[in-house]
Design an enzyme around this catalytic site. Structure first.
Site, PDB file in Angstrom:
ATOM      1  N   ARG A 185      -4.298  -5.046  13.167  1.00 48.81           N
ATOM      2  CA  ARG A 185      -3.169  -4.220  13.249  1.00 48.81           C
ATOM      3  C   ARG A 185      -2.921  -3.691  14.409  1.00 48.81           C
ATOM      4  O   ARG A 185      -4.136  -2.929  14.985  1.00 48.81           O
ATOM      5  CB  ARG A 185      -3.062  -3.193  12.147  1.00 48.81           C
ATOM      6  CG  ARG A 185      -2.855  -3.967  10.819  1.00 48.81           C
ATOM      7  CD  ARG A 185      -2.475  -2.856   9.841  1.00 48.81           C
ATOM      8  NE  ARG A 185      -3.605  -1.832   9.546  1.00 48.81           N
ATOM      9  CZ  ARG A 185      -3.558  -0.791   8.867  1.00 48.81           C
ATOM     10  NH1 ARG A 185      -2.444  -0.570   8.158  1.00 48.81           N
ATOM     11  NH2 ARG A 185      -4.597  -0.136   8.410  1.00 48.81           N
ATOM     12  N   GLN A 223       4.748   3.991   7.884  1.00 48.12           N
ATOM     13  CA  GLN A 223       4.291   3.566   9.256  1.00 48.12           C
ATOM     14  C   GLN A 223       5.665   3.126  10.095  1.00 48.12           C
ATOM     15  O   GLN A 223       5.336   3.070  11.361  1.00 48.12           O
ATOM     16  CB  GLN A 223       3.388   2.333   8.993  1.00 48.12           C
ATOM     17  CG  GLN A 223       1.968   2.603   8.401  1.00 48.12           C
ATOM     18  CD  GLN A 223       1.004   1.753   8.577  1.00 48.12           C
ATOM     19  OE1 GLN A 223       1.033   0.935   9.469  1.00 48.12           O
ATOM     20  NE2 GLN A 223       0.039   1.514   7.724  1.00 48.12           N
ATOM     21  N   LYS A 280       2.799   9.670   7.763  1.00 47.58           N
ATOM     22  CA  LYS A 280       2.116   9.480   8.772  1.00 47.58           C
ATOM     23  C   LYS A 280       2.667   9.985  10.098  1.00 47.58           C
ATOM     24  O   LYS A 280       2.343  10.560  10.756  1.00 47.58           O
ATOM     25  CB  LYS A 280       1.624   8.037   8.880  1.00 47.58           C
ATOM     26  CG  LYS A 280       0.957   7.689   7.893  1.00 47.58           C
ATOM     27  CD  LYS A 280       0.770   5.828   7.946  1.00 47.58           C
ATOM     28  CE  LYS A 280      -0.130   5.614   6.853  1.00 47.58           C
ATOM     29  NZ  LYS A 280      -1.816   5.735   6.899  1.00 47.58           N
ATOM     30  N   GLU A 285       7.891  -1.249   1.583  1.00 47.62           N
ATOM     31  CA  GLU A 285       7.679  -1.126   3.036  1.00 47.62           C
ATOM     32  C   GLU A 285       8.336  -2.220   3.721  1.00 47.62           C
ATOM     33  O   GLU A 285       8.298  -3.303   3.337  1.00 47.62           O
ATOM     34  CB  GLU A 285       6.310  -1.509   3.239  1.00 47.62           C
ATOM     35  CG  GLU A 285       5.116  -0.560   2.594  1.00 47.62           C
ATOM     36  CD  GLU A 285       3.851  -1.138   2.792  1.00 47.62           C
ATOM     37  OE1 GLU A 285       3.235  -0.951   4.008  1.00 47.62           O
ATOM     38  OE2 GLU A 285       3.162  -1.667   2.099  1.00 47.62           O
ATOM     39  N   TRP A 311       0.842  -0.922   0.036  1.00 43.02           N
ATOM     40  CA  TRP A 311       0.025  -0.113  -0.006  1.00 43.02           C
ATOM     41  C   TRP A 311       0.902   1.239   0.089  1.00 43.02           C
ATOM     42  O   TRP A 311       1.728   1.446   1.007  1.00 43.02           O
ATOM     43  CB  TRP A 311      -0.951   0.151   1.274  1.00 43.02           C
ATOM     44  CG  TRP A 311      -1.978   0.971   1.286  1.00 43.02           C
ATOM     45  CD1 TRP A 311      -1.698   2.482   1.217  1.00 43.02           C
ATOM     46  CD2 TRP A 311      -3.394   1.103   0.705  1.00 43.02           C
ATOM     47  NE1 TRP A 311      -2.739   3.205   1.139  1.00 43.02           N
ATOM     48  CE2 TRP A 311      -3.801   2.317   0.919  1.00 43.02           C
ATOM     49  CE3 TRP A 311      -4.231  -0.016   0.888  1.00 43.02           C
ATOM     50  CZ2 TRP A 311      -5.316   2.513   0.615  1.00 43.02           C
ATOM     51  CZ3 TRP A 311      -5.652   0.041   0.687  1.00 43.02           C
ATOM     52  CH2 TRP A 311      -6.063   1.449   0.524  1.00 43.02           C
ATOM     53  N   ASP A 321       9.612   2.939   1.713  1.00 42.99           N
ATOM     54  CA  ASP A 321       8.240   3.829   2.330  1.00 42.99           C
ATOM     55  C   ASP A 321       8.207   3.292   3.615  1.00 42.99           C
ATOM     56  O   ASP A 321       7.772   2.406   4.041  1.00 42.99           O
ATOM     57  CB  ASP A 321       7.013   3.297   1.424  1.00 42.99           C
ATOM     58  CG  ASP A 321       5.850   3.788   1.736  1.00 42.99           C
ATOM     59  OD1 ASP A 321       5.747   4.432   2.877  1.00 42.99           O
ATOM     60  OD2 ASP A 321       5.004   3.677   1.450  1.00 42.99           O
TER      61      ASP A 321
HETATM   62  C1  LIG Z   1       3.107   2.214   3.767  1.00 41.03           C
HETATM   63  C2  LIG Z   1       2.056   3.507   3.366  1.00 41.03           C
HETATM   64  N1  LIG Z   1       2.776   4.244   2.507  1.00 41.03           N
HETATM   65  C3  LIG Z   1       1.700   5.183   1.974  1.00 41.03           C
HETATM   66  C4  LIG Z   1       0.671   5.440   2.490  1.00 41.03           C
HETATM   67  C5  LIG Z   1      -0.406   6.219   1.900  1.00 41.03           C
HETATM   68  O1  LIG Z   1      -0.114   7.743   2.884  1.00 41.03           O
HETATM   69  P1  LIG Z   1      -1.562   8.697   2.734  1.00 41.03           P
HETATM   70  O2  LIG Z   1      -2.619   8.123   3.163  1.00 41.03           O
HETATM   71  O3  LIG Z   1      -0.844   9.591   3.606  1.00 41.03           O
HETATM   72  O4  LIG Z   1      -1.519   9.155   1.348  1.00 41.03           O
HETATM   73  C6  LIG Z   1       0.181   4.461   3.616  1.00 41.03           C
HETATM   74  C7  LIG Z   1      -1.440   4.704   4.109  1.00 41.03           C
HETATM   75  O5  LIG Z   1      -1.857   3.951   4.666  1.00 41.03           O
HETATM   76  C8  LIG Z   1       0.876   3.575   3.837  1.00 41.03           C
HETATM   77  O6  LIG Z   1       0.413   2.609   4.909  1.00 41.03           O
END
Ligand SMILES: Cc1ncc(COP(=O)(O)O)c(C=O)c1O
Length: 460
Positions: A403, A245, A271, A209, A140, A242
């Site tokens: 989660r 989180q 975030k 991630e 994501w 990324d």
């Molecule tokens: C790992 C990761 N990257 C990017 C995003 C996207 O972030 P945003 O919703 O602030 O655009 C999320 C959102 O849940 C995420 O979990």
């Protein structure tokens, strides 16, 4: 609930139904009017322990007094500027981030995670001169064009073509390996072999991630990031990490990649950087920044390098470092994980407990003849009723993974309370579902729906 608050509640939900566009399933039947620390409160004074830190972001808890003071002060002094105009908070935050990751000293500040990944992907395409982007099949990365094209967890249907040149390989899953007996290195090598066959020789970047949160809290095993980077290097691809989180202390280190000693070419933070307020960052090397500038990198947005969110980010970093919140996340995470493992021993419906620091996942599995999804849904509902907010993500063969990511400021007592509430919710749900499965009783009847709403006690 008295008649007056019931009437207000019904009116609230009917106005919500009339005027809001739903963007992700049902809304949660709890309407906070105020938040403080790890708790949310509704108008009637019910409190709910927030075990998702809002949308996995509020690492300092809600309404942290120093963040409140920073926002008040900054908004009254220097709020928003012409996008080519710089200010001290922006340079200060860029410098503070660069001190944390000296290999990535060049920074641009944005608002959301999707936006940061959008910029990172654009940067990677521009500097490599290539355009194919690879992600994990459980990823994501956001809802904007390029980030959405690299998001495989959900959202690929009904919107026409996504970016051409988008590819995915499976993320490793130790609990549910795709081919038992095949290790992650083999799976990764096979994934890249398939990519090599499908791509057109234009692989620009891999975006990953370190712990796939929406994908079910799937942790990349130790060694995986190094192997992934080696695959990228062999193809002149960039590695984008990324850490929306996982960044800013949540996993027990300031950044999750530090465990592996693998620095990406581009790092995105969001975030947790704003601790719940809209702030994100893209960080990269001097060499990539220089090449991007030579090639005319453009990412001109209304809120790029805005001073107000930058002031917040600076304060977040100051608090996280001063209060040693990464180390705290490690200790609190160990206590929480131990509590969840005790629940696993007591409840057959918990298949796995995994994660790192204060980013944990508890996967539900079929038990006592109950489908796992029914159990995980009901546990979430009842937990909310009992005073705990948690979130289930679904995927693959699993019935759902809860989660669990409380703020890094969570106390031992709050962790113990959360575990106790989950224990009670599970203990209540499994026999109740068994009763519902008796002949002639269905979970989907209107009567059951009403009973559930009444049980929860909120809204229609
Ligand atoms: C790992 C990761 N990257 C990017 C995003 C996207 O972030 P945003 O919703 O602030 O655009 C999320 C959102 O849940 C995420 O979990």
């Amino acid at each position: 609930m008295n008649d007056e608050s019931n009437a207000t509640d019904q009116e609230f939900w009917s106005r919500a139904r009339r005027h809001l566009l739903r963007y992700g399933g049902d809304f949660v039947p709890f309407v906070p009017v105020r938040a403080e620390g790890a708790f949310l409160y509704d108008a009637a004074g019910h409190r709910v322990l927030d075990f998702t830190s809002g949308q996995m972001s509020a690492i300092l808890g809600h309404c942290h007094p120093e963040i409140v003071a920073t926002v008040r002060e900054a908004v009254g002094r220097l709020d928003h500027l012409f996008s080519s105009m710089l200010s001290a908070p922006v340079v200060d935050l860029a410098e503070a981030l660069a001190q944390l990751v000296p290999d990535l000293p060049r920074v641009v500040l944005l608002s959301t995670g999707g936006e940061a990944n959008e910029a990172a992907i654009r940067l990677a395409k521009l500097v490599t001169g290539k355009w194919e982007i690879v992600g994990f099949a459980q990823s994501w990365h956001g809802m904007t064009g390029g980030a959405a094209a690299a998001t495989y967890k959900a959202g690929r249907r009904g919107i026409g073509p996504l970016a051409p040149g988008s590819f995915a390989i499976p993320a490793p899953n130790a609990y549910r390996p795709r081919f038992p007996g095949v290790g992650w290195q083999q799976e990764l090598d096979d994934g890249f072999d398939l990519l090599d066959r499908q791509c057109t020789g234009n692989l620009a970047a891999f975006i990953a991630e370190p712990i796939l949160s929406s994908g079910g809290v799937l942790e990349l095993p130790l060694g995986y990031l190094a192997a992934l980077k080696a695959h990228c290097r062999a193809r002149n691809m960039l590695l984008i990490l990324d850490e929306a989180q996982t960044g800013i202390g949540r996993t027990g280190l300031m950044f999750a990649f530090e465990r592996d000693s693998v620095v990406p070419d581009i790092l995105t933070l969001s975030k947790t950087l704003g601790a719940g307020l809209p702030l994100s960052a893209v960080m990269t090397t001097d060499a990539i920044a220089r090449e991007a500038e030579t090639r005319g990198f453009l990412f001109y947005t209304t809120h790029v390098n805005d001073p107000l969110p930058a002031a917040v980010g600076l304060k977040v970093l100051e608090i996280v470092l001063r209060d040693r919140l990464a180390a705290k996340a490690e200790a609190a995470g160990a206590r929480l994980a131990a509590g969840l493992r005790r629940l696993q021993q007591r409840h057959a419906c918990i298949g796995d407990v995994r994660g790192r620091g204060l980013l944990l996942g508890m996967e539900f599995t079929a038990a006592g003849g109950q489908p796992a999804a029914a159990i995980s849904d009901a546990v979430t509902d009842v937990a909310l009723e009992l005073g705990l907010s948690a979130n289930i993500v679904r995927g693959g063969a699993s019935g759902g993974t809860m989660r669990i990511a409380p703020p890094l400021t969570v106390t031992d007592a709050e962790i113990d309370l959360g575990v106790e509430l989950l224990d009670s919710a599970i203990a209540r749900v499994v026999p109740a579902l068994q009763a519902l499965r008796r002949p002639g009783v269905s979970r989907d009847t209107p009567e059951h729906g009403q009973a559930r709403a009444a049980r929860i006690g909120w809204g229609p």
